[in-house]
Design an enzyme around this catalytic site. Structure first.
Site, PDB file in Angstrom:
ATOM      1  N   LYS A 112       5.874   2.279   4.466  1.00 18.26           N
ATOM      2  CA  LYS A 112       5.347   0.914   4.500  1.00 18.26           C
ATOM      3  C   LYS A 112       6.364  -0.173   4.849  1.00 18.26           C
ATOM      4  CE  LYS A 112       1.927  -0.659   2.982  1.00 18.26           C
ATOM      5  NZ  LYS A 112       0.599  -1.084   2.848  1.00 18.26           N
ATOM      6  N   HIS A 120     -14.915 -17.338  15.087  1.00 17.30           N
ATOM      7  CA  HIS A 120     -15.610 -16.402  14.191  1.00 17.30           C
ATOM      8  C   HIS A 120     -14.769 -15.145  13.952  1.00 17.30           C
ATOM      9  CE1 HIS A 120     -19.549 -18.531  14.507  1.00 17.30           C
ATOM     10  NE2 HIS A 120     -19.091 -18.838  15.700  1.00 17.30           N
ATOM     11  N   SER A 150       7.229  -0.140  -0.125  1.00 15.84           N
ATOM     12  CA  SER A 150       6.314   0.210  -1.196  1.00 15.84           C
ATOM     13  C   SER A 150       7.043   1.143  -2.145  1.00 15.84           C
ATOM     14  CB  SER A 150       5.094   0.921  -0.600  1.00 15.84           C
ATOM     15  OG  SER A 150       4.510   1.798  -1.530  1.00 15.84           O
ATOM     16  N   GLU A 153       2.179 -13.262   2.575  1.00 18.54           N
ATOM     17  CA  GLU A 153       1.124 -13.281   1.552  1.00 18.54           C
ATOM     18  C   GLU A 153       1.451 -14.318   0.468  1.00 18.54           C
ATOM     19  OE1 GLU A 153      -0.355  -8.907   0.879  1.00 18.54           O
ATOM     20  OE2 GLU A 153       1.793  -8.847   1.258  1.00 18.54           O
TER      21      GLU A 153
END
Lengths: 396, 396, 396, 396
Positions: free
Chosen positions: D286, D157, D280, D293
């Site tokens: 970043k 979960h 970024s 992704e």
């Protein structure tokens, strides 16, 4: 009682019948009310155009009203042998009224009936979607207002990026739902046209029926004139409703997924009351957020219903095809799922517990890097140089 | 030239770069114009709000106009090392203007740029969809009028049912497309909001920028205020456009499928001029209607593009995720496919040859069965009895 | 009776419960038998490894046998409050056996139970798919043999191409189904591994259980060792089964679509007995082949079930997620649909009536064009010249 | 040069040609080699069966070998006017050899050529999939061995559940890929059959060709006898390959998604070397894991390709339909994507940095709750009672 088109039925064809009728008779229960409404309008129109006698019309209208009443008390049940609500209703009328009952189907086809009943039902569905969505938007916005000043990390690439606020996070969903309502509104515009009287999708001219009369009586905005388009809009219209609903469902799924992560031990930003959580059969310590996972998963389930309606209908030859019958189950399943999910998400948004301390603890210093660069810009440095300078500092 | 965020790049990471950049630089070529428009508005706004000096603004606007000009002549090419049009543009500006160029990215993020460029592009796309669809509707309606009296068999269950007309068949598609335009209109309403200035989807306050100013300059109807929603609308908006387009594409696929069958030897209702047909490599006699089959197949291809955009975006964590980058290719492919298909279908509808003699030959007597039953109804027999009587006649 | 993990449950959470439990308790009825089998093996293993006493094992095995018997007589019903079959079974055991019942869950998790019950059920499903497919292949092949000499037009681009035979058309489906069985066999290989004892997907070592013992008792080919993979194979395995089934379903849909067209007035090649056809509610003359249309449409419905299982499971975080629960309904629906469709298609193939006269009538002369060109080749002309010559003849 | 079936082509049909040919000529470049191989086998067989003269066969084989050589040096380019590789090759042969060239197409159809070239290409594809997957499994397993003792939280979960190890997490993916290879193997079994000589899917008997001869020469395991099934397996076979590939892609997407979360600040379990990360454009601090992704997103993209192949092919009338042509682009795109992703994931697995300290820090005490309950069981308490007792402790 006999099916409308029935001739004979031997034993070996029982399996065929089971395959072709399936659970349609159960699904159709929710259309009884709408078919009665449409049948009432139809017989009144037949009365006004002198195709039925006044007394026939009156008897039919009263008997249809009786069915509505019985249905409300769950006493009008469609039998498997009826196949669908339309046959069940015609059988009831014929049994009760004799000759008059046999006239109800004058100048219309079963296809007409299915289309108009589904259309009326769908308008109610769209109304419900809209109403529940508006309620949810209100609750989200009130949460957004309440938490508008509470800072939290904003994310890009699932990595902490810049500070944002809980209020902005909340209202991003409200704004998205507001846009969804615009699509829903356009779908309603399309759905809101009367197919009754198109007769098997092919036009007919023996009777001088007045389709605009039923349009008015049933409170449709306009008559769907082209009979082939009436037939071809089966599947297409259900698909449109599910597509509009899918936009809402996708927002709810995304919200739920955000919460799945925000309620983990690792993020620990939000919580839900105990009643929203479930345990584990083997791990005594567990508090699971099953409801969030199910909302997320249900968005895929919902898209699957839309997929079914779309793919069943795609590239079918013009005119009614029995394939369309199969769109009923996924359409109804999708409708029920979205309505229930909207209510559940409203409860969740209302009861969401914000752990402000954890949120501010997560606002680690590097989130201010952009601000620092901007500060240098205000002091005169070109942005790209300021960016490189601050980046250099972080690499050291 | 360097990527905006670049640090170092060793040899082993070339493969990673290839995987992450892919063909983005090629895809982005169509966004150059739109990014320049948005960047112009952005620097003008920065000028008006005193964040940039007047001369800087002027220089930047002129250089951006130069890029637009170069781009029109296919002389502004994005290199793979630029990664995307936004970097290519900033690199050009910095090389040409030095300090001023480094300031163009003040108070905006690349995400801002992608969003606003895509938004402007999408509004043009929606306009094109609309324009081409309206043209097609007109041609269909003029064919419908021309052939309104020519009878043909209407079909249900792919079986001859009742007589209809070629005009009714034609206009069923026009009516369906008219409904599709309503969905398209609602999608346009949603798309028509300005995301520029949302900065990485999180809000920012160091600079006192004026987002409504760029909204006005770029001719958007409103500002998309919530910065997280700006980020989250990536994927969602492309999906909406493809969904609206899919309704049109499904109509075109259905029309093409009707024609695939109507042009077979077995039906032989319609034909197309020689130039629309192709032969076989081995069967000298063949005349194939490949173009119709491809339109039909392309409706599935198109739905696949929509599927990709939807499934990539579904249930992603709030804020920009790199996954969204992958929606560009299917989005652009879908746009191009629909535009081209609309033009091809228009040609087909225009040139369709109607074989009236074959059509009337197909109006076999049994198609009049319903009319016969209706005749009995006019003579006073209840419809269901009339139906049974005529049915009996056919069984004998 | 209490849920395994239950603490308290107030009124406001009823809605949450309805949303989270849904119809699981109804779906789970078909797993009762398989859970009992697996639980028997589990307690026997616990006995052999001295974790349970001999008497405890015996009592538990007998009580489980009793449940199987009750279930066979439809007397073991899962209540909504039980949530699923696993709780219902544990509750029954605890109520009946007291202390011993509370021990059944030693060294396993509910996740274990679900996985192993589904696995055993799935192996039966694969067996049924295989058996019904083999039966169908046999019937198709016997029809192919019967009609092997009867010529019919072969089609490319939906246009008549060259002569083929009814036998070749039939056996093309048999050959395709034979290939499908190969995929099915590979899926069975994958499914046939025992997940029992993986405990919540994470491994555990307090108890010295012997997983290979249950593997042997339950007749699995091997133990699925990695506990995280056990958890992650939920969804994946159901998807694989539906994917293999989809290949069969796609063949059946294609066959049905061929027949939809071959039974039209325009082709008129084949027919079906009266009991397979349905009428129209308004057109007395109609004979519709609804069953064929439904098989065709059901192939899309089936693909939708597979879509749901796939999309629910896609990109979920490792370990059990509640989303997986939602795969049960589409999985079971798909299984039932394929089994029923296989039986219906078998009946159709068996009863299909071949209209030999119409078939030979459709062998129009142009179908011999290739043969003519080949004749010229035999006489020495290069094929491409022969092709051009014959083509020229057809154009004149 | 002329298309094989070409008659005339006027200006207005340019658009039609663009729509029907599309980018096929570019896509087909990868089939040149395979068509030459198959054509060589075909002419050799025609030689052995005396349909071609020995000298003709020799000339044709040598010219085909020349094309292969040119193609290897990128000097055999298919022109848009050639439409596909098959025409380009026949045109080359005819231009070079005159009469002999015009004979290459004897006793085969273009459909034959496409099928056999795709089949040979697909066998290479399956081989590559297998090889790359095996490599990846080895690397994962070596990582699993290296980190087998390092503990980490296991999740259910998305919540911490029980302790597991990094080794178990790694090998869960190896085991899943091993299962995928079984499906891949079955698909290979299906694909490995020779369609050459089926001629437009309809059988032909003028020439006494020997199909088993080309089967042997091309190293196929068997001949695909039924000519209609040869035609109908187009689409079906590409779909099967993508389905098998999808299982691998789904594993890679799931792995990437795990890593997206495990590399966040909040989890901070794993890291990747700098070259795998991106920055970024606006936030200097970043470090984004775009590559992860993209792998995740690409699993949806891949499923979209499979969707396209499946939906284009579904419910098409028997025999070749031009729709199938549209399956090439998604098929090839899917193949390239999977191959590249396998290589990227291998690099990621190899370079993954394990933050052991953070992992052990995350093993918070509540993860031992089950162990505590099990301890009580060892001391004689029934499991369900032990569970309740430990749960009680956690609630206090």
């Amino acid at each position: 009682m006999a099916k409308l088109w029935q001739t004979t039925l031997n034993k070996s064809s029982k399996q065929i019948e089971h395959y072709t009728v399936g659970k349609d008779y159960l699904l159709d229960q929710r259309l009884v009310y709408y078919d009665c409404l449409a049948s009432m309008a139809h017989v009144k129109m037949l009365g006004k155009t002198k195709i039925l006698k006044k007394t026939e019309t009156q008897k039919l209208v009263m008997a249809l009203a009786e069915i509505i009443k019985l249905n409300r008390k769950n006493q009008f049940r469609i039998k498997p042998s009826d196949e669908d609500c339309h046959t069940a209703i015609e059988n009831f009328l014929t049994k009760k009224l004799g000759q008059a009952g046999k006239k109800v189907h004058t100048a219309r086809s079963r296809n007409d009936q299915v289309l108009v009943a589904l259309r009326l039902y769908s308008l109610d569905v769209l109304h419900d979607f809209e109403e529940e969505t508006v309620k949810l938007i209100r609750v989200i916005n009130s949460q957004a207002k309440k938490w508008q000043k509470v800072k939290m990390p904003g994310y890009t690439h699932t990595q902490r990026a810049m500070p944002t606020t809980v209020g902005i996070w909340f209202s991003s969903y409200a704004d998205s739902l507001v846009d969804d309502l615009k699509i829903l509104g356009a779908v309603r515009l399309v759905i809101d046209q009367n197919p009754l009287g198109s007769v098997a999708g092919l036009g007919q001219s023996t009777f001088r029926i007045n389709r605009n009369l039923t349009t008015k009586m049933l409170d449709f905005s306009r008559t769907q004139k082209n009979p082939i388009y009436c037939a071809n809009s089966r599947g297409k219209f259900e698909n449109l409703i599910l597509l509009a609903g899918a936009q809402i469902m996708l927002d709810l799924g995304k919200l739920a997924n955000d919460l799945v992560w925000f309620t983990t031990k690792e993020f620990d930003f939000f919580d839900l009351p105990k009643d929203f959580k479930t345990g584990s059969s083997v791990m005594p310590q567990k508090n699971n957020f099953d409801v969030l996972e199910l909302i997320r998963g249900n968005s895929s389930l919902f898209l699957g219903y839309q997929f079914q309606v779309q793919e069943i209908s795609k590239n079918l030859f013009s005119g009614y095809n029995r394939d369309y019958q199969l769109t009923k189950a996924p359409y109804f399943s999708g409708v029920d799922l979205l309505k229930e999910t909207l209510k559940i998400v409203l409860m969740i948004v209302k009861e969401l517990e914000i752990k402000s301390k954890n949120l501010s603890g997560a606002l680690t210093p590097e989130l201010e890097a952009t601000k620092k660069a901007y500060q240098l810009v205000l002091e005169g440095m070109p942005f790209r140089d300021a960016y490189r300078k601050v980046k250099q500092d972080y690499l050291m």
